[in-house]
Design a protein around this motif. Structure first.
Motif, PDB file in Angstrom:
ATOM      1  N   UNK A 131      48.047 -26.632  62.934  1.00  0.00           N
ATOM      2  CA  UNK A 131      47.778 -27.622  61.886  1.00  0.00           C
ATOM      3  C   UNK A 131      47.013 -28.811  62.462  1.00  0.00           C
ATOM      4  N   UNK A 132      47.410 -29.269  63.645  1.00  0.00           N
ATOM      5  CA  UNK A 132      46.699 -30.379  64.287  1.00  0.00           C
ATOM      6  C   UNK A 132      45.279 -29.988  64.675  1.00  0.00           C
ATOM      7  N   UNK A 133      45.090 -28.758  65.111  1.00  0.00           N
ATOM      8  CA  UNK A 133      43.750 -28.287  65.466  1.00  0.00           C
ATOM      9  C   UNK A 133      42.843 -28.309  64.246  1.00  0.00           C
ATOM     10  N   UNK A 153      48.126 -35.398  57.236  1.00  0.00           N
ATOM     11  CA  UNK A 153      48.480 -34.187  57.974  1.00  0.00           C
ATOM     12  C   UNK A 153      49.015 -34.533  59.351  1.00  0.00           C
ATOM     13  N   UNK A 154      48.339 -35.445  60.034  1.00  0.00           N
ATOM     14  CA  UNK A 154      48.781 -35.834  61.377  1.00  0.00           C
ATOM     15  C   UNK A 154      50.150 -36.512  61.339  1.00  0.00           C
ATOM     16  N   UNK A 157      52.815 -33.796  60.777  1.00  0.00           N
ATOM     17  CA  UNK A 157      53.082 -33.046  62.008  1.00  0.00           C
ATOM     18  C   UNK A 157      53.919 -33.889  62.955  1.00  0.00           C
ATOM     19  N   UNK A 158      53.565 -35.146  63.081  1.00  0.00           N
ATOM     20  CA  UNK A 158      54.338 -36.043  63.941  1.00  0.00           C
ATOM     21  C   UNK A 158      55.790 -36.125  63.490  1.00  0.00           C
ATOM     22  N   UNK A 159      55.992 -36.258  62.178  1.00  0.00           N
ATOM     23  CA  UNK A 159      57.356 -36.323  61.651  1.00  0.00           C
ATOM     24  C   UNK A 159      58.099 -35.011  61.839  1.00  0.00           C
ATOM     25  N   UNK A 160      57.392 -33.884  61.747  1.00  0.00           N
ATOM     26  CA  UNK A 160      58.033 -32.583  61.936  1.00  0.00           C
ATOM     27  C   UNK A 160      58.458 -32.384  63.381  1.00  0.00           C
ATOM     28  N   UNK A 161      57.624 -32.838  64.317  1.00  0.00           N
ATOM     29  CA  UNK A 161      57.937 -32.658  65.727  1.00  0.00           C
ATOM     30  C   UNK A 161      58.983 -33.674  66.201  1.00  0.00           C
ATOM     31  N   UNK A 162      58.831 -34.898  65.760  1.00  0.00           N
ATOM     32  CA  UNK A 162      59.742 -35.982  66.165  1.00  0.00           C
ATOM     33  C   UNK A 162      60.251 -36.703  64.921  1.00  0.00           C
TER      34      UNK A 162
END
Length: 76
Positions: free
Chosen positions: A12-14, A63-64, A67-72
């Motif tokens: 997703x980040x890519x 989106x970023x 993803x940040x919230x999903x990881x941390x």
């Protein structure tokens, strides 16, 4: 979060990064055109093209952040 989920977030980040590069290239082109011909810049920023770029950048930032919230995730 397991390795499979992390890989999905990395994908997703890519995709977001690729969109960001296109947006940056677009802005660079518009800056160059505007320096040579103000009417072209006025046309661009008066058209829906500028709206599309703004929407794209907003989508990338959302989106970023997701993803940040999903990881941390934030701790309450």
């Amino acid at each position: 979060m397991d390795e499979k989920e992390l890989l999905k977030q990395a994908e997703t980040l890519t995709e977001a990064w690729e969109s960001m590069k296109v947006s940056i290239d677009s802005l660079s082109m518009i800056i160059a055109l505007t320096r040579e011909n103000k009417a072209r810049g006025n046309y661009y920023f008066g058209s829906r093209l500028a709206d599309n770029l703004e929407a794209s950048l907003l989508n990338i930032s959302e989106t970023m952040l997701a993803v940040s919230d999903a990881i941390c995730p934030e701790e309450d």
